[in-house]
Design a protein around this motif. Structure first.
Motif, PDB file in Angstrom:
ATOM      1  N   ALA A  35       0.833  -1.210   0.000  1.00 43.26           N
ATOM      2  CA  ALA A  35       0.000   0.000   0.000  1.00 43.26           C
ATOM      3  C   ALA A  35       0.863   1.253   0.000  1.00 43.26           C
ATOM      4  N   ALA A  39       1.151   4.109  -3.221  1.00 39.93           N
ATOM      5  CA  ALA A  39       0.807   5.541  -3.087  1.00 39.93           C
ATOM      6  C   ALA A  39       2.039   6.380  -3.382  1.00 39.93           C
ATOM      7  N   TRP A  43       0.977   9.137   0.720  1.00 37.98           N
ATOM      8  CA  TRP A  43       0.594   7.946   1.464  1.00 37.98           C
ATOM      9  C   TRP A  43      -0.866   7.632   1.191  1.00 37.98           C
ATOM     10  N   PRO A  44      -1.281   6.384   1.389  1.00 38.37           N
ATOM     11  CA  PRO A  44      -2.700   6.049   1.183  1.00 38.37           C
ATOM     12  C   PRO A  44      -3.602   6.866   2.116  1.00 38.37           C
ATOM     13  N   VAL A  48      -8.483   4.097   3.286  1.00 37.02           N
ATOM     14  CA  VAL A  48      -7.882   2.902   2.692  1.00 37.02           C
ATOM     15  C   VAL A  48      -7.228   2.051   3.769  1.00 37.02           C
ATOM     16  N   TRP A  49      -6.516   2.702   4.689  1.00 38.03           N
ATOM     17  CA  TRP A  49      -5.897   1.962   5.795  1.00 38.03           C
ATOM     18  C   TRP A  49      -6.966   1.261   6.629  1.00 38.03           C
ATOM     19  N   LEU A 114     -13.691  -0.043  -0.626  1.00 30.52           N
ATOM     20  CA  LEU A 114     -12.392   0.366  -1.165  1.00 30.52           C
ATOM     21  C   LEU A 114     -12.527   0.851  -2.606  1.00 30.52           C
ATOM     22  N   TRP A 158      -2.404  -3.183  -3.014  1.00 29.61           N
ATOM     23  CA  TRP A 158      -2.078  -2.295  -4.147  1.00 29.61           C
ATOM     24  C   TRP A 158      -3.351  -1.857  -4.863  1.00 29.61           C
ATOM     25  N   VAL A 161      -5.372   0.769  -3.077  1.00 31.97           N
ATOM     26  CA  VAL A 161      -4.847   2.129  -3.193  1.00 31.97           C
ATOM     27  C   VAL A 161      -5.072   2.712  -4.584  1.00 31.97           C
ATOM     28  N   THR A 162      -4.792   1.912  -5.620  1.00 33.72           N
ATOM     29  CA  THR A 162      -4.766   2.447  -6.987  1.00 33.72           C
ATOM     30  C   THR A 162      -5.998   2.105  -7.821  1.00 33.72           C
TER      31      THR A 162
END
Length: 294
Positions: A35, A39, A43-44, A48-49, A114, A158, A161-162
């Motif tokens: 993650a 980012a 950072w994410p 997301v965390w 997410l 991943w 995040v993306t």
């Protein structure tokens, strides 16, 4: 009221033991690495965390509880596992099924929070996680199946995040899969005789202890190659390469702790060494993210 509270506390403790919550330390650090690397820059987001952590805990809870259900009779017959909550009767199968269903639902809901791709992949991911529980009944690749189950954490993080997949998390996931498969072979040395009698396809039962350990070493050597490849894809630098070197040292130590004729240090090789490995790698990769000049 006190009796009810005591029973509830016992149920929570038994459930935590059933899902072996402490073993989250194997996959979670690599999800954090993936993650943080995904980012770029920055950072994410906090959401997301949070939802990523919920998804990971729920997925593990579902998979481990289902594993205990699938292995109920085997655990009851194995002296090493007969004291577990289900075979010992401290938790019921109905309760375990309820935990599996609830955790699976939470996992899918968290994935939906997410992004769309996470949601689309949630059910296939669950199929891989739950399917592992029957793998050793028909394939000697069960150790790799377990590794792949934990390795999914990296590409999953991943994607969280993306919203898309890329090569780096697949390489990291492969590293985790090979690493986990190797130490699962070491752990399964304890059940070599039992697995052989029961017709289970663990590496020690199929190959014998000595050959199984050689296979574990080969898997760990391949894992190190993949860890190094991911480190370079993530930006290189001496901190990331130091993480790979630390992993190599800990893997060598792990293999020195155990031999087919001496399994006294299996717990240290399995949990302690591998737990330190994942945490050390995670910290060094995070430091590298914070200090890109190093």
């Amino acid at each position: 009221m006190a009796t009810h509270a005591h029973r509830l506390a016992d149920a929570i403790r038994e459930t935590a033991d059933m899902i072996v919550i402490k073993h989250t330390i194997f996959a979670l650090p690599f999800a954090v690495i993936a993650a943080a690397t995904a980012a770029d820059p920055g950072w994410p987001a906090a959401r997301v965390w949070v939802w990523g952590l919920v998804a990971m805990v729920a997925a593990r809870s579902s998979a481990m509880t289902f594993n205990r259900l699938a292995d109920h009779q085997l655990d009851a017959a194995n002296p090493r596992t007969a004291a577990r909550a289900l075979p010992a009767g401290r938790l019921s199968r109905r309760f375990a099924w309820a935990v599996t269903a609830a955790a699976s639902l939470v996992f899918v809901l968290a994935a939906g929070q997410l992004n769309r791709l996470c949601l689309a992949l949630a059910v296939p991911a669950l199929a891989v996680l739950l399917g592992y529980s029957y793998a050793k009944r028909f394939t000697p690749a069960a150790h790799l199946w377990l590794g792949a189950s934990l390795g999914l954490a990296a590409p999953g993080a991943w994607i969280a995040v993306t919203g898309s997949i890329a090569a780096p998390p697949l390489v990291l996931g492969s590293a985790v899969a090979l690493w986990v498969a190797g130490f699962d072979i070491i752990y399964s040395l304890q059940d070599e005789s039992f697995d052989r009698v029961r017709g289970l396809h663990s590496a020690p039962a199929r190959l014998g202890g000595r050959q199984a350990l050689l296979l574990a070493r080969a898997l760990h050597a391949a894992a190190l190659v993949c860890f190094a490849a991911f480190a370079m894809m993530a930006g290189g630098g001496w901190l990331r390469l130091a993480a790979v070197a630390a992993a190599g040292i800990l893997l060598v130590r792990q293999h020195r702790l155990v031999s087919p004729g001496d399994l006294r240090a299996v717990d240290a090789a399995f949990f302690t060494t591998n737990g330190v490995l994942s945490v050390v790698m995670c910290l060094l990769f995070l430091f590298a993210k914070m200090r890109p000049d190093l």
